[in-house]
Scaffold this active site. Structure first.
Site, PDB file in Angstrom:
ATOM      1  N   GLU A 224      24.210 -22.040 -77.272  1.00  0.00           N
ATOM      2  CA  GLU A 224      23.848 -22.147 -75.843  1.00  0.00           C
ATOM      3  C   GLU A 224      22.560 -21.367 -75.576  1.00  0.00           C
ATOM      4  O   GLU A 224      22.287 -20.352 -76.226  1.00  0.00           O
ATOM      5  CB  GLU A 224      24.988 -21.617 -74.974  1.00  0.00           C
ATOM      6  CG  GLU A 224      26.189 -22.522 -75.021  1.00  0.00           C
ATOM      7  CD  GLU A 224      27.298 -22.101 -74.077  1.00  0.00           C
ATOM      8  OE1 GLU A 224      27.076 -21.209 -73.237  1.00  0.00           O
ATOM      9  OE2 GLU A 224      28.385 -22.674 -74.184  1.00  0.00           O
TER      10      GLU A 224
ATOM     11  N   TYR B 144      27.487 -22.814 -82.479  1.00  0.00           N
ATOM     12  CA  TYR B 144      27.253 -22.679 -81.038  1.00  0.00           C
ATOM     13  C   TYR B 144      25.832 -22.162 -80.820  1.00  0.00           C
ATOM     14  O   TYR B 144      25.397 -21.244 -81.525  1.00  0.00           O
ATOM     15  CB  TYR B 144      28.251 -21.701 -80.407  1.00  0.00           C
ATOM     16  CG  TYR B 144      29.217 -22.408 -79.495  1.00  0.00           C
ATOM     17  CD1 TYR B 144      28.752 -23.178 -78.438  1.00  0.00           C
ATOM     18  CD2 TYR B 144      30.596 -22.313 -79.687  1.00  0.00           C
ATOM     19  CE1 TYR B 144      29.619 -23.843 -77.598  1.00  0.00           C
ATOM     20  CE2 TYR B 144      31.475 -22.980 -78.845  1.00  0.00           C
ATOM     21  CZ  TYR B 144      30.986 -23.745 -77.816  1.00  0.00           C
ATOM     22  OH  TYR B 144      31.849 -24.403 -76.995  1.00  0.00           O
TER      23      TYR B 144
ATOM     24  N   ARG C 293      22.952 -41.355 -80.344  1.00  0.00           N
ATOM     25  CA  ARG C 293      23.405 -41.327 -78.950  1.00  0.00           C
ATOM     26  C   ARG C 293      23.064 -39.959 -78.372  1.00  0.00           C
ATOM     27  O   ARG C 293      23.428 -38.936 -78.942  1.00  0.00           O
ATOM     28  CB  ARG C 293      24.917 -41.540 -78.866  1.00  0.00           C
ATOM     29  CG  ARG C 293      25.412 -42.811 -79.492  1.00  0.00           C
ATOM     30  CD  ARG C 293      26.808 -43.143 -79.034  1.00  0.00           C
ATOM     31  NE  ARG C 293      26.751 -43.579 -77.653  1.00  0.00           N
ATOM     32  CZ  ARG C 293      26.355 -44.785 -77.269  1.00  0.00           C
ATOM     33  NH1 ARG C 293      25.987 -45.682 -78.159  1.00  0.00           N
ATOM     34  NH2 ARG C 293      26.336 -45.112 -75.997  1.00  0.00           N
TER      35      ARG C 293
ATOM     36  N   THR D 151      17.583 -41.730 -72.461  1.00  0.00           N
ATOM     37  CA  THR D 151      18.536 -41.679 -73.571  1.00  0.00           C
ATOM     38  C   THR D 151      17.707 -41.793 -74.838  1.00  0.00           C
ATOM     39  O   THR D 151      16.520 -42.133 -74.796  1.00  0.00           O
ATOM     40  CB  THR D 151      19.539 -42.851 -73.536  1.00  0.00           C
ATOM     41  OG1 THR D 151      18.795 -44.074 -73.494  1.00  0.00           O
ATOM     42  CG2 THR D 151      20.466 -42.771 -72.352  1.00  0.00           C
TER      43      THR D 151
ATOM     44  N   LYS E 196      18.797 -46.173 -77.039  1.00  0.00           N
ATOM     45  CA  LYS E 196      18.626 -47.571 -76.620  1.00  0.00           C
ATOM     46  C   LYS E 196      17.380 -48.129 -77.317  1.00  0.00           C
ATOM     47  O   LYS E 196      17.358 -48.189 -78.544  1.00  0.00           O
ATOM     48  CB  LYS E 196      18.542 -47.644 -75.090  1.00  0.00           C
ATOM     49  CG  LYS E 196      19.844 -47.195 -74.406  1.00  0.00           C
ATOM     50  CD  LYS E 196      19.801 -47.419 -72.920  1.00  0.00           C
ATOM     51  CE  LYS E 196      21.139 -47.159 -72.260  1.00  0.00           C
ATOM     52  NZ  LYS E 196      21.277 -45.817 -71.697  1.00  0.00           N
TER      53      LYS E 196
ATOM     54  N   ASP F 190      13.863 -42.297 -64.633  1.00  0.00           N
ATOM     55  CA  ASP F 190      14.890 -42.444 -65.661  1.00  0.00           C
ATOM     56  C   ASP F 190      14.442 -43.603 -66.549  1.00  0.00           C
ATOM     57  O   ASP F 190      14.568 -44.773 -66.187  1.00  0.00           O
ATOM     58  CB  ASP F 190      16.233 -42.744 -64.977  1.00  0.00           C
ATOM     59  CG  ASP F 190      17.351 -43.039 -65.963  1.00  0.00           C
ATOM     60  OD1 ASP F 190      17.069 -43.201 -67.167  1.00  0.00           O
ATOM     61  OD2 ASP F 190      18.510 -43.115 -65.514  1.00  0.00           O
TER      62      ASP F 190
HETATM   63  N1  DSN Z   1      25.541 -47.850 -70.300  1.00  0.00           N
HETATM   64  C1  DSN Z   1      24.127 -47.968 -70.065  1.00  0.00           C
HETATM   65  C2  DSN Z   1      23.670 -49.385 -70.072  1.00  0.00           C
HETATM   66  O1  DSN Z   1      24.315 -50.195 -70.714  1.00  0.00           O
HETATM   67  O2  DSN Z   1      22.664 -49.701 -69.471  1.00  0.00           O
HETATM   68  C3  DSN Z   1      23.730 -47.303 -68.800  1.00  0.00           C
HETATM   69  O3  DSN Z   1      24.402 -46.096 -68.664  1.00  0.00           O
END
Ligand code: DSN
Length: 471
Positions: free
Chosen positions: A64, A62, A277, A268, A271, A239
């Site tokens: 935090e 932990y 993730r 994120t 991607k 974003d």
């Molecule tokens: N799930 C993501 C996407 O596929 O673009 C967005 O949250």
């Protein structure tokens, strides 16, 4: 036996000793990924080093708080991990501040919204009431602050133009935290209508303007968005979850790099960035203290093992090979778009500047749902997506979103993209809608089988995780 094979085999055997079905699912997932022509624009293949960084004792701690200011004792190793991940993130994106704890892109956005509300609403109210913390407010003062916080305005891209649920979509929590209004695209070009956006901003006077998208195939001029935000006194947030890899790889620079223009940037890490993730936030220094309070005010305890994997991914993305990869992602996407256009497939905005292409399947008489499933039957993994002014709504949709980050990681190039375009065109022209439902369709199984075999042939020279042999 090489080190990756040894490591993954040992891990799977340890899992198998407790629950064989989980070990089998892990192995099957690798098989599925190896056999799929993966065109889901938001997916990728993390490196073995990223994957292996997650299976260890950092998960048990932990922590935090943040580096040097924890609510738990004994966090020296988590401090090291988080500090190294932050160092790499700042260097990678040339950002003055980074926060690497968010567990996902949605979490990163919530931290950012919370930080903006704290900075722009809470702090002025505390000054007005002459108090240092919200806990010091009287019930009446607290009620006034809560009302003010809950009535703030956000201007974000509409879902059907390519925005994300968390950009103020009413059913999403962001649509309840903020009163939202949307900007969209010019129906004639399929591209952001900047003058219209400016007009909405002038009239609506949002506290925050959100740039960025999940399904918009073009570059966004972040310098223009910042200019609009400054004109109306809004905080400008971007974003970049989808295109962070293109920012990291210096494909998007100047006006198209969000980091120097936005007050706060979320992403994120899994991607186009090709990490584990998770999520992250970059911010200008004036927002840093508020973002640092993301855990525990918004997020549960940080995932030390995932922050370790983020550090590995950021370090990998700082290598010159990653810039080559990012350029190839876009070259492949544009080749895929050209291949589809040559076959008279209609694309939203008529092409792409980034990693994704949005196909309008309406001319084939199909919904996105029918097209998605017919492609899947044929070994081509995509996802359905709404298109601007979509007559079929967000569930059935009229679009198919495809992207090249995963296939590019595998090594496929522009020559293969034309073959992929041909497979997609073959399936879409061969699929006949069943008039009784927006989900049912007819597809000759022989055609689906033939396309599946062709997809496997395209992938065969590009084995996935060639160093990993699970036997
Ligand atoms: N799930 C993501 C996407 O596929 O673009 C967005 O949250």
């Amino acid at each position: 036996m090489n080190v990756e094979t040894t490591a993954f085999r040992a891990a799977i055997e340890a899992v198998r000793a407790v629950e064989p079905r989980i070990a089998d699912a892990i192995v099957e997932e690798l098989h599925d990924q190896r056999e799929s022509l993966k065109l889901i624009a938001s997916e990728n293949y993390a490196s073995p080093a990223v994957l292996l960084a997650m299976g260890n004792w950092l998960s048990d701690k932990y922590a935090e708080g943040t580096v040097g200011r924890r609510f738990y004792a004994g966090c020296r190793n988590i401090d090291t991990v988080e500090a190294v991940a932050v160092e790499h993130a700042k260097a990678l994106f040339d950002a003055p501040y980074a926060y690497v704890q968010p567990h996902s892109g949605i979490d990163a956005n919530l931290v950012a919204y919370w930080a903006v509300l704290a900075d722009r609403v809470e702090v002025p109210y505390l000054k007005k009431f002459g108090k240092r913390q919200v806990n010091d407010l009287s019930d009446a003062e607290w009620a006034e602050l809560r009302t003010a916080s809950g009535n703030q305005r956000m201007l974000g891209m509409s879902l059907d133009a390519g925005g994300h649920l968390t950009h103020g979509f009413r059913p999403n929590i962001s649509g309840k935290m903020f009163d939202q209004r949307s900007y969209g695209v010019d129906p004639a070009t399929g591209q952001i209508d900047y003058p219209a956006l400016r007009e909405i901003a002038r009239e609506f006077k949002p506290l925050v303007i959100v740039g960025g998208y999940s399904a918009y195939p073009r570059k966004v001029n972040f310098a223009t968005l910042r200019e609009i935000a400054d004109e109306v006194g809004a905080t400008f947030m971007v974003d970049m979850a989808h295109f962070a890899g293109l920012v990291a790889g210096k494909v998007f620079t100047g006006d198209y790099d969000p980091v120097p223009h936005a007050h706060i940037v979320t992403t994120t890490t899994h991607k186009s960035l090709r990490g584990p993730r998770g999520g992250a936030v970059l911010a200008q220094p004036e927002l840093a203290d508020q973002v640092d309070r993301g855990c525990p005010m918004v997020l549960g305890g940080p995932l030390g093992h995932v922050m370790a994997a983020k550090a590995i991914a950021f370090a990998e993305a700082r290598r010159p090979e990653f810039a080559t990869y990012a350029r190839q992602v876009v070259a492949n996407s544009q080749a895929l778009a050209e291949g589809l256009l040559r076959r008279d497939v209609r694309l939203v905005s008529g092409g792409t500047d980034n990693h994704l292409v949005l196909i309008d399947v309406h001319p084939f008489g199909l919904t996105g749902r029918q097209a998605e499933q017919a492609l899947l039957d044929s070994g081509v993994v995509t996802n359905r997506n709404a298109i601007p002014q979509d007559p079929n709504g967000a569930w059935y949709t009229s679009g198919i979103r495809i992207g090249t980050p995963a296939l590019t990681s595998r090594g496929l190039g522009v020559a293969e993209m034309d073959q992929v375009a041909d497979l997609i065109h073959t399936v879409l022209t061969g699929t006949v809608p069943d008039g009784s439902s927006k989900a049912r369709y007819h597809l000759d199984p022989a055609l689906a089988d033939r396309v599946s075999k062709q997809a496997a042939e395209i992938l065969a020279p590009y084995p996935l995780y060639p160093a990993v042999d699970l036997g």
